[in-house]
Every structure is written in structure tokens, then in C-alpha cells.
Scaffold this active site. Structure first.
Site, PDB file in Angstrom:
ATOM      1  N   ILE A   1       1.286  18.307 -34.661  1.00 11.35           N
ATOM      2  CA  ILE A   1       2.251  18.289 -33.666  1.00 11.35           C
ATOM      3  C   ILE A   1       1.833  17.547 -32.716  1.00 11.35           C
ATOM      4  O   ILE A   1       2.563  17.458 -31.824  1.00 11.35           O
ATOM      5  CB  ILE A   1       2.558  20.080 -34.104  1.00 11.35           C
ATOM      6  CG1 ILE A   1       3.807  20.432 -33.106  1.00 11.35           C
ATOM      7  CG2 ILE A   1       1.173  20.611 -33.184  1.00 11.35           C
ATOM      8  CD1 ILE A   1       3.804  21.701 -32.671  1.00 11.35           C
TER       9      ILE A   1
ATOM     10  N   MET B   1      -7.016  19.174 -30.721  1.00  7.55           N
ATOM     11  CA  MET B   1      -7.482  17.840 -31.767  1.00  7.55           C
ATOM     12  C   MET B   1      -8.104  16.701 -30.229  1.00  7.55           C
ATOM     13  O   MET B   1      -8.257  17.452 -28.782  1.00  7.55           O
ATOM     14  CB  MET B   1      -6.475  16.397 -31.889  1.00  7.55           C
ATOM     15  CG  MET B   1      -5.733  16.746 -32.939  1.00  7.55           C
ATOM     16  SD  MET B   1      -4.501  15.532 -33.638  1.00  7.55           S
ATOM     17  CE  MET B   1      -4.388  15.621 -35.651  1.00  7.55           C
ATOM     18  N   GLY B   2      -8.582  15.295 -30.407  1.00  7.69           N
ATOM     19  CA  GLY B   2      -9.196  14.808 -29.683  1.00  7.69           C
ATOM     20  C   GLY B   2     -10.344  13.921 -29.914  1.00  7.69           C
ATOM     21  O   GLY B   2     -10.665  13.256 -29.255  1.00  7.69           O
TER      22      GLY B   2
ATOM     23  N   ARG C   1      -4.388   2.514 -40.579  1.00  5.02           N
ATOM     24  CA  ARG C   1      -6.296   2.219 -39.700  1.00  5.02           C
ATOM     25  C   ARG C   1      -6.495   1.451 -41.044  1.00  5.02           C
ATOM     26  O   ARG C   1      -6.841   1.518 -42.182  1.00  5.02           O
ATOM     27  CB  ARG C   1      -7.226   3.518 -39.847  1.00  5.02           C
ATOM     28  CG  ARG C   1      -6.627   4.724 -38.897  1.00  5.02           C
ATOM     29  CD  ARG C   1      -6.976   6.241 -37.949  1.00  5.02           C
ATOM     30  NE  ARG C   1      -6.522   7.350 -38.391  1.00  5.02           N
ATOM     31  CZ  ARG C   1      -6.250   7.446 -36.746  1.00  5.02           C
ATOM     32  NH1 ARG C   1      -7.119   6.604 -36.289  1.00  5.02           N
ATOM     33  NH2 ARG C   1      -5.961   8.784 -36.983  1.00  5.02           N
TER      34      ARG C   1
ATOM     35  N   GLU D   1     -11.446  20.482 -31.212  1.00  5.65           N
ATOM     36  CA  GLU D   1     -11.708  19.368 -32.137  1.00  5.65           C
ATOM     37  C   GLU D   1     -13.180  19.057 -32.941  1.00  5.65           C
ATOM     38  O   GLU D   1     -14.192  18.203 -32.226  1.00  5.65           O
ATOM     39  CB  GLU D   1     -11.124  18.458 -33.500  1.00  5.65           C
ATOM     40  CG  GLU D   1     -10.339  17.678 -32.985  1.00  5.65           C
ATOM     41  CD  GLU D   1      -9.447  16.636 -33.647  1.00  5.65           C
ATOM     42  OE1 GLU D   1      -9.051  16.929 -35.190  1.00  5.65           O
ATOM     43  OE2 GLU D   1      -9.979  15.760 -33.099  1.00  5.65           O
TER      44      GLU D   1
ATOM     45  N   GLY E   1      -5.821   2.557 -29.551  1.00 11.06           N
ATOM     46  CA  GLY E   1      -7.539   3.020 -29.898  1.00 11.06           C
ATOM     47  C   GLY E   1      -8.761   2.133 -29.395  1.00 11.06           C
ATOM     48  O   GLY E   1      -8.706   0.371 -29.592  1.00 11.06           O
TER      49      GLY E   1
ATOM     50  N   ASP F   1      -6.207  11.013 -27.584  1.00 11.97           N
ATOM     51  CA  ASP F   1      -7.476  11.308 -27.336  1.00 11.97           C
ATOM     52  C   ASP F   1      -7.907  11.235 -25.204  1.00 11.97           C
ATOM     53  O   ASP F   1      -8.644  11.772 -25.319  1.00 11.97           O
ATOM     54  CB  ASP F   1      -8.227  11.302 -27.531  1.00 11.97           C
ATOM     55  CG  ASP F   1      -7.842  11.362 -29.146  1.00 11.97           C
ATOM     56  OD1 ASP F   1      -6.879  12.264 -29.454  1.00 11.97           O
ATOM     57  OD2 ASP F   1      -8.574   9.825 -30.190  1.00 11.97           O
TER      58      ASP F   1
ATOM     59  N   THR G   1      -3.241   6.535 -27.389  1.00 17.94           N
ATOM     60  CA  THR G   1      -3.643   6.704 -28.128  1.00 17.94           C
ATOM     61  C   THR G   1      -3.602   8.963 -27.417  1.00 17.94           C
ATOM     62  O   THR G   1      -4.327   8.969 -25.775  1.00 17.94           O
ATOM     63  CB  THR G   1      -5.863   6.972 -28.076  1.00 17.94           C
ATOM     64  OG1 THR G   1      -5.738   7.969 -29.134  1.00 17.94           O
ATOM     65  CG2 THR G   1      -6.176   6.299 -27.287  1.00 17.94           C
TER      66      THR G   1
ATOM     67  N   LYS H   1      -7.309  43.712 -20.870  1.00 17.97           N
ATOM     68  CA  LYS H   1      -6.706  42.740 -20.979  1.00 17.97           C
ATOM     69  C   LYS H   1      -5.937  42.836 -22.818  1.00 17.97           C
ATOM     70  O   LYS H   1      -6.855  43.628 -23.437  1.00 17.97           O
ATOM     71  CB  LYS H   1      -7.741  41.656 -20.997  1.00 17.97           C
ATOM     72  CG  LYS H   1      -7.447  40.146 -20.498  1.00 17.97           C
ATOM     73  CD  LYS H   1      -8.803  39.487 -20.324  1.00 17.97           C
ATOM     74  CE  LYS H   1      -8.376  37.777 -19.859  1.00 17.97           C
ATOM     75  NZ  LYS H   1      -7.011  37.483 -19.731  1.00 17.97           N
TER      76      LYS H   1
END
Ligand code: F6P
Length: 320
Positions: free
Chosen positions: A252, A170-171, A73, A224, A103, A128, A126, A215
Site C-alpha cells: 500500500i 517499508m524502506g 528488476r 522492515e 533507485g 525509500d 524510490t 494510556k
């Protein structure tokens, strides 16, 4: 006639980036171009870290995650003086056009370089899925499968212990990995920026009702950067009868072998980028829209609104 084309990967790595590079190199060499890889993203342009490659370069890495030509980056690339060094280095080497896989942050650099005389094409790389000009970004499908497999495994152990799991996904600011995973795992709850956790007491009530109904596992997915999941874990342990454990999936999600569709889309997009550059088209980004390849001006692409996938939340309500 365009002769020398560079390729770099930028920003967070994504499974399928290697396949994209392979697609571009093979297509370029078939058109008699000299193909150069630039190591470490935009940083490699500044440091003149270029290498001319033959058609066999990294061809054994089609099925590998990560990016063999490395990434970085480089926020300083926003500065014109920094970009001038990049342009000077490319011109010295005779590189006239560039493929940038990354991205939306990387797209602006590609547009600016085009304005400075180096035709660039951006490719959506990416996990995301946050590039509105493409229905899918390279890396998203693989990351989604990684997330879904992880949740399936978490479910096994949570069920054995009659527990609740919070899974943070993530995202960046894009909720797609979380919202898509909510359907594929039939999670009990999903919280994202489009579908926030507004009423905690209502959540506690739903959890208690689920327990009364027998349940033996409760799965909560959280995108996130939405809320403090460690605090939520503490609260659920204190205020509900569910013993709760938090898993932050973390990096991961960025690794692993690209899925078959990812590899195919990646190779297609890489080859298409060379085709566009060879026609003298630059300052654009490639995407897949309604199952077809297309290209859009980068400025227009960055203005497109994100698809909130409202239908997914409705579907989740239906199936959960
Ligand atoms: O953009 C990909 C991504 O994995 C995001 O989902 C996440 O927020 C970010 O990168 C993490 O970046 P880094 O690896 O630099 O910590």
C-alpha cells in the site's frame, strides 16, 4: 547534435514516476528531440521494447501513482554481455542518451551504459529515500503521507480497544519512512537500524508504566528487515498487559496519487535531465539538495554516506 533520448523507470515503482516521465518528454520535445519510452525498465532495452512518443504521452497521468511505462528488476544487467545487447538495440534505433528513473541499484546500470557510449542521467525514484545525493527521492513524500494516514487510522481502532499496535514500515535498509513517521504520528516507540530495540525488558517496563498512567493506546513503529515483528507481537501479548496487534503496511506504501510537492519536484527533475543530456553531460544523477537541483557523478553519489537523521530521534524523544 543529440536527437533521440530514451526514458525508463526501473526497480520498485514510486508515486511521481509518471510526472518525471512527463517532465522529461515535454522538455525534450520543446528542444526538438525525439523522445522514446522504454517499457519494463532495463528489460525493455534488452527486448527492444521502445516507443516513440509525442508531447501528449501520458500527460493525463501526472496525478497517478505507479509507472505507466512499467518497471522491472533485472539483476542480470550487472553483466556486461547483457548490457552490450542493450547498447546494440539502442544504437540500432538511434537512441544516443537515456534517462533512468529508479533507485541506487538502477544508477550503476546507468553509469555502466554511459561508459559504453550511451550518455545516461539517473533520477532518484524510490519511496525509500535511500539515495544520499538527494535530500528527497521521488515517491518518498507520498509514501510518508500514506504511512502517516495508515497509522492515524490504526490509532483510532487501537484506542477504542485499549490496544498496542506494532506497525511494520517499508524502506528496505533505509529507516527514513519509519523515523519521519514517528514524529508525524507521535508514536510511542520507533525502532530502526539506527535506533534498534536493544533492551526488550526496558520496552516492557515502559509499556506497563504507560498503562499505569492511563494510556489507552501504544504505537510501536518498526522498520522492515530489522526484526521479526510477528515474534515481537507474540512476545508483547505474552509478557505485557497490552493486547497487541501487528500491521505490516506492505505495498500500500508504494501506490497512490503523488503529493503536490512530489509532482513538482518530479517534473523539475525530468526536465533538468533533458537539459543535462543536451549539454552532453552523462554518467550523473540528479538530486535536490538544500532546495536546489544539482547533479553529481554517479560513482561519487553512490559513495556518499546516508544521513542518519539523528536529530529526528532526539525530536521523537522530546515529543513522545
Ligand atoms: O525499494 C522499494 C521497496 O518498496 C522497499 O521498501 C521494499 O523493501 C521493496 O521495494 C519491496 O520490493 P518488492 O515489491 O519487489 O517486493
Amino acid at each position: 547534435m543529440l536527437k533521440k533520448i530514451g526514458i525508463l523507470t526501473s526497480g520498485g515503482d514510486a508515486p511521481g514516476m509518471n510526472a518525471t516521465v512527463i517532465g522529461a518528454i515535454k522538455a525534450g520535445i520543446a528542444l526538438n528531440k525525439d523522445m522514446y519510452v522504454v517499457y519494463d525498465g532495463y528489460k525493455g532495452l534488452i527486448e527492444k521494447n521502445f516507443k516513440k512518443v509525442d508531447k501528449h504521452f501520458i500527460e493525463d497521468k501526472l496525478a497517478s501513482g505507479g509507472t505507466a511505462i512499467k518497471t522491472a528488476r533485472l539483476p542480470e544487467f550487472k553483466e556486461e554481455e547483457v548490457r552490450k545487447v542493450a547498447v546494440k538495440n539502442m544504437k540500432e534505433e538511434g537512441i544516443e542518451a537515456l534517462i533512468v528513473i529508479g533507485g541506487d541499484g538502477s544508477y550503476m546500470g546507468a553509469k555502466r551504459l554511459t561508459e559504453m557510449g550511451i550518455n545516461c542521467v539517473g533520477l532518484p525514484g524510490t519511496i525509500d529515500n535511500d539515495i544520499a545525493s538527494s535530500d528527497y527521492t521521488i515517491g518518498f513524500d507520498t509514501a510518508l503521507n500514506t504511512v502517516v494516514n495508515a497509522i492515524d487510522q490504526i490509532r483510532d481502532t487501537m484506542t477504542s480497544h485499549n490496544r498496542c499496535a506494532i506497525v511494520e514500515i517499508m524502506g528496505n535498509k533505509c529507516p527514513d519512512l519509519t523515523s519521519f513517521a514517528s514524529i508525524a504520528t507521535n508514536a510511542d516507540e520507533v525502532f530502526t537500524c539506527d535506533h534498534p530495540l536493544d533492551d526488550k525488558n526496558a520496552l516492557f517496563d515502559r509499556m506497563e508504566e504507560a498503562k499505569r498512567n492511563g494510556k489507552d493506546c501504544y504505537i510501536i513503529l518498526v522498520a522492515e528487515k530489522l526484526l521479526d515483528t510477528k515474534e515481537l507481537e507474540k512476545e508483547l501479548n505474552a509478557k505485557t498487559s497490552w493486547e497487541t496487534r501487528l500491521t505490516i503496511l506492505g505495498h500500500i506504501q508504494r501506490g497512490g496519487k503523488p503529493t503536490a510537492m512530489e509532482r513538482i519536484n518530479a517534473v523539475k527533475m525530468g526536465a533538468y535531465a533533458v537539459e543535462l543530456l543536451d549539454k552532453g553531460i552523462g554518467g550523473v544523477c540528479i538530486g535536490i539538495h538544500e532546495n536546489k537541483l544539482r547533479y553529481v557523478d554517479i560513482y561519487d553519489a553512490l559513495k556518499l554516506p546516508r544521513d542518519e537523521h539523528k536529530d529526528l530521534y532526539q525530536l521523537h524523544e522530546l515529543i513522545k
